[in-house]
Design an enzyme around this catalytic site. Structure first.
Site, PDB file in Angstrom:
ATOM      1  N   HIS A 203      43.765  36.747  43.043  1.00 53.42           N
ATOM      2  CA  HIS A 203      45.591  36.495  43.780  1.00 53.42           C
ATOM      3  C   HIS A 203      45.528  35.313  44.792  1.00 53.42           C
ATOM      4  O   HIS A 203      45.277  35.921  46.089  1.00 53.42           O
ATOM      5  CB  HIS A 203      46.225  38.218  44.757  1.00 53.42           C
TER       6      HIS A 203
ATOM      7  N   VAL B 199      42.019  37.575  48.298  1.00 49.45           N
ATOM      8  CA  VAL B 199      40.443  38.634  48.272  1.00 49.45           C
ATOM      9  C   VAL B 199      41.463  39.536  47.182  1.00 49.45           C
ATOM     10  O   VAL B 199      42.033  38.617  46.333  1.00 49.45           O
ATOM     11  CB  VAL B 199      41.922  40.129  49.796  1.00 49.45           C
ATOM     12  N   HIS B 200      40.925  40.350  46.861  1.00 53.51           N
ATOM     13  CA  HIS B 200      41.694  40.698  45.200  1.00 53.51           C
ATOM     14  C   HIS B 200      40.367  40.642  44.014  1.00 53.51           C
ATOM     15  O   HIS B 200      41.307  39.620  43.051  1.00 53.51           O
ATOM     16  CB  HIS B 200      42.907  41.248  44.618  1.00 53.51           C
ATOM     17  N   LEU B 201      39.617  39.976  44.270  1.00 54.37           N
ATOM     18  CA  LEU B 201      39.329  39.940  43.055  1.00 54.37           C
ATOM     19  C   LEU B 201      38.412  40.532  41.843  1.00 54.37           C
ATOM     20  O   LEU B 201      37.741  41.995  42.419  1.00 54.37           O
ATOM     21  CB  LEU B 201      37.190  39.272  43.830  1.00 54.37           C
TER      22      LEU B 201
END
Lengths: 463, 367, 102
Positions: free
Chosen positions: A244, A399-401
């Site tokens: 994101h 973040v949020h991979l």
């Protein structure tokens, strides 16, 4: 070392769900964790000390590209759940349907996943806030109301604690359950590679020694899981990395808004899932960092100004994709990301909408976090400040991979609909790598429900 | 249904010779249900040049026509003489001028002058016709402009419309002069200018450029839908100082717009070039999106030097999504657009045919 | 390795003197030491790139220090030098604020 029924690589949300369910089913389980174990609350949230002790490479990881995208991964017992903000969303039916369609995934509709969401919500004690919004959240809510934009105070997996809510991290919940059910946890142990021969995995290699196991479940996150498979000779392209991309703004108000120990949990969802507006961690050091992206503007800031300042973000669902490549001789994989033209347009639009919202919320001064950014004080400044964020000036983070090992029956996919690696009969992946795309919401709840669903299948033996 | 205030005895219209202006006047002369509460009292119309007078009187034979420059205070003083309690619909503006400085002179300066004169004449409410261009383009094909959006003007025209809209909203003063903004996107329908005729001609010849996949979306507004929106903006109580998107019920993908025009032209007896290429849009020629980006760059460069080139500007916008959400307008104004793309385009084509405007060869060989 | 470390400290000290001029030299020194520690934690590929950029940066600044050192790095046309400055500065700022800034 002795032999196990299941070795789980990684103790984050995916690994902890896997370990608990396997241990409760009576299997001998070893969880191998590269990072150390830090008790929740032992280090200040979002602090440098936390970066040092609980993040991979102290949080200094970056996906190379134009622009580069700074990203963070946890490296500690409990993984990302120990360091993230603890925000919980259910995935939408549309999102799961789109994934099912595009990646030919079996049994991934909302009705399929719903029971597991319920299990996760119960165990993590997901709940909304009781009482008033703190100032940093209230500002977002006020702006959204004035503009008629939809938003919500996002529920958290946390219980009320003294001062701040106590996040129900993995070390407090699933990982603790796993250990109670007899699983072993080996912290500070990096898996160099998997021992794969003739389509079977025999175990994991730690510090040159093989720990043998009937099955191995890799749950090391969307960067480390594909890198580990690559190091182990499993053909994995490492493409498909989805994040994101996020742009930040420091907003200054007339009154104090900053709570350095927590972040704003309110999110503006009017433009979701394409675009989400929210609040970031805003310790004084992080404010200084955001300001330093702009150039030499930190020096002029009064030292106590941070109390009236707060970092807010605009995060997008991206059409671009990245790649994880393990390079022989290098310990860490090389990560790249290609931001598309449309992504950049969406980020600019997000930045403009975020600034519009913050002005409506009563911010007196906005300091967008990119190189050479102008200061915004009126609505007329918003357009030029958004337009000036070019590829070469942007300072993006994520973040949020997700997305490097998408589940499904699509030809060429590394894993099937349940996370089982096609070419290696007793090897599974069970973490955020499986999510085909960054979902436009905090993904931990979705990934835990899917992890439950997958390990259930694994244990029933029809995987 | 929101409350309607008393209709004004006098309506003053600027930009009367334009596309919307004449559609509004026609609705005055021959109101239909689709026009909403369009005022039926006296109407005073400002034409920018003597050449527009015939067209204005064709639309509304009873209109009192004034001629002059909208930035000229003397012209406006005469226009607003005895206009106490009147409604002003301010539609004068330039879209495709020869030189870029006309945008500021007419769109901003004209609006400022009209606000000033309307205030001193005791006008009750001013409805200002703004534009989507003040808000730029949507970042994705599914994105929609909301009622509240940051100004992100698209080039010179957009900047001038943003500045004008901001001034109009700031000028709202309950009890003295109420101001309301309507924001229409791309028009269509009767009373169309030459540039829209060119659009039809290009579609008939199969030469209209459809950039990329044609999935980019456009909000459009039939002029009679816009008349309804403006009429409601002039009448509905308690909306002073606000701004409203006025568009058709839904945005249309660009490929659908071009295909619909081609089909309507064929239905109406025109020869339309058929493309045999697989996946082609009837009436359109698929062009890589790169062409639009090149055109946009050149347009920016020229505008930065004060020059304006219409074809380049239009081409540069062709790969963009420009689409708005009219939910707030429906809710607050009770706006219900009645005309939809196919029917509205058919009306426009027939309007051209009735006036002997050539669009394409006739299928029956007639002229 | 030691000379590289001292160079990063020099850059960090120069940045902090500009960003937080009222701070004590002692607090700036502590933050600069933290920068060196952070640089060793970088992922391999980044660390390699930063190492090369550091060598270029050292060539650019010569014996200058303080504001002059910063200005030279800021204005250097060499690839990577500006990024090197940005990285060291941001690490130094975070370390200083975490230690002494609130």
């Amino acid at each position: 070392m002795s032999s196990y029924d299941v070795v789980v690589v990684g103790s984050g949300p995916g690994g902890s769900v896997t370990a608990r369910e396997c241990a409760r089913a009576g299997l001998r389980v070893l969880v191998v964790e590269e990072g150390e174990r830090v008790e929740p609350g032992a280090v200040p949230a979002y602090s440098l000390e936390q970066m040092r002790r609980q993040y991979r490479n102290q949080g200094l990881t970056v996906a190379l590209g134009r622009p580069p995208i700074a990203y963070t991964e946890a490296a500690c017992a409990g993984g990302g759940s120990e360091v993230n903000s603890g925000l919980y969303h259910r995935p939408s039916a549309e999102l799961l349907d789109a994934w099912s369609r595009e990646h030919a995934v079996e049994a991934l509709t909302l009705p399929d996943v719903e029971p597991w969401l319920g299990t996760v919500e119960d165990r993590l004690q997901v709940q909304g806030r009781a009482g008033e919004l703190p100032p940093a959240s209230a500002a977002l809510a006020r702006g959204a109301e004035r503009l008629g934009w939809a938003g919500l105070d996002v529920p958290r997996w946390a219980v009320p604690g003294p001062g701040h809510p106590e996040k129900q991290t993995m070390t407090r919940t699933y990982l603790a359950d796993a250990l109670e059910a007899g699983a072993e946890l080996a912290c500070g142990s990096r898996v160099d590679r998997l021992d794969v021969h003739d389509g079977r995995v025999r175990g994991v290699v730690v510090a040159g020694r093989t720990v043998t196991s009937e099955r191995v479940v890799v749950a090391a996150g969307a960067v480390q899981s594909p890198a580990l498979l690559q190091r182990s000779g499993v053909p994995v392209s490492g493409r498909g990395l989805a994040v994101h991309p996020t742009v930040k703004v420091v907003a200054e108000f007339a009154e104090d808004v900053n709570d350095p120990a927590d972040l704003a949990t309110y999110q503006v969802k009017e433009f979701a899932p394409a675009l989400t507006l929210g609040g970031s961690a805003s310790r004084p050091s992080l404010i200084a960092l955001a300001l330093s992206e702009r150039g030499w503007s930190v020096a002029g800031e009064p030292r106590e100004a941070w109390r009236r300042q707060q970092v807010y973000y605009a995060a997008i669902r991206s059409r671009g994709r990245g790649r994880v490549r393990s390079v022989p001789g290098f310990r860490d994989p090389v990560v790249t990301y290609r931001l598309t033209r449309e992504d950049l347009a969406l980020l600019r639009s997000g930045l403009a909408r975020l600034m519009h919202l913050l002005l409506a919320a009563g911010a007196t001064r906005l300091l967008p976090s990119y190189a050479g950014a102008m200061t915004v004080t009126t609505n007329a400044d918003v357009a030029p400040a958004a337009a000036a964020m070019t590829r070469s000036r942007a300072a993006l983070m994520s973040v949020h991979l997700t997305g490097t090992l998408p589940l499904g029956e699509r030809r060429g996919g590394v894993v099937d609909s349940w996370g089982r690696v096609r070419d290696v009969t007793n090897l599974w992946v069970n973490d955020a790598s499986l999510l085909p795309d960054a979902p436009g919401i905090n993904p931990q709840g979705t990934l835990m429900a899917i992890a439950h669903r997958n390990v259930d299948r694994l244990l029933r033996g029809d995987g | 249904m929101p409350d309607l205030g008393e209709p004004a005895a006098l309506t003053v219209l600027t930009g009367a010779g334009g596309w919307f202006g004449r559609a509004w006047l026609r609705a005055h002369a021959a109101p239909q249900h689709r026009h909403g509460p369009v005022p039926t009292g006296r109407v005073r119309a400002l034409a920018g040049s003597p050449g527009e007078v015939t067209g204005i009187l064709e639309a509304c034979p009873g209109a009192e026509v004034h001629v002059g420059d909208v930035v000229d205070p003397e012209v406006l003083q005469t226009l607003f003489a005895g206009a106490e309690g009147a409604v002003v619909v301010h539609a004068a503006g330039v879209i495709h001028p020869r030189r870029v400085d006309e945008f500021a002179r007419v769109n901003v300066g004209g609006t400022r002058a009209v606000l000033e004169q309307a205030r001193s004449a005791g006008v009750r409410r001013l409805v200002h016709v703004s534009s989507n261009s003040a808000f730029g383009v949507n970042p994705t094909p599914t994105d929609r402009f909301r009622h509240e959006e940051p100004f992100r003007p698209y080039l010179g025209y957009g900047a001038s419309k943003a500045a004008a809209e901001a001034e109009v909203r700031a000028a709202h003063d309950p009890g003295t002069l109420e101001t309301v903004v309507v924001r229409p996107p791309w028009f269509y329908g009767p009373w169309q200018p030459v540039r829209q005729t060119t659009f039809f001609t290009m579609v008939a010849a199969g030469r209209f450029p459809v950039m990329g996949s044609g999935a980019q979306q456009r909000s459009m507004v039939h002029v009679d839908n816009l008349v309804q929106g403006a009429a409601l903006a002039a009448r509905v109580s308690d909306v002073g100082g606000d701004a409203f998107w006025v568009a058709d019920a839904r945005p249309y993908p660009m490929a659908e717009i071009v295909r619909t025009v081609a089909e309507v032209l064929a239905d109406e007896g025109y020869l339309v070039a058929r493309s045999r290429l697989p996946g082609a849009v009837p009436g359109g020629r698929r062009v890589p999106a790169l062409v639009a980006r090149g055109a946009e760059r050149l347009d920016r460069l020229l505008q930065s030097r004060g020059r304006y080139q219409q074809e380049l500007h239009v081409l540069g916008e062709m790969d963009k999504t420009i689409a708005c959400d009219i939910a707030y307008t429906r809710e607050r104004l009770g706006y219900e657009p009645e005309v939809e793309l196919r029917e509205g385009m058919r009306e426009a084509v027939r309007w051209c045919r009735q006036r002997g405007i050539a669009l394409a060869p006739r299928a029956d060989g007639a002229r | 390795m030691r000379s590289g470390a001292t160079f990063a400290e020099r850059v960090a000290l120069a940045c902090l003197a500009r960003d937080v001029p009222e701070s004590s030299l002692e607090s700036r020194r502590r933050a600069a030491e933290e920068v060196v520690q952070s640089l060793t934690a970088l992922p391999d590929s980044t660390r390699a790139g930063v190492g090369v950029a550091g060598v270029l940066a050292r060539g650019v600044v010569g014996r200058s220090s303080g504001d002059r050192l910063v200005s030279r790095l800021d204005a250097a046309p060499l690839p990577g030098v500006g990024e090197y400055l940005k990285l060291v500065r941001s690490l130094a700022l975070v370390a200083w604020f975490e230690d002494a800034g609130s």
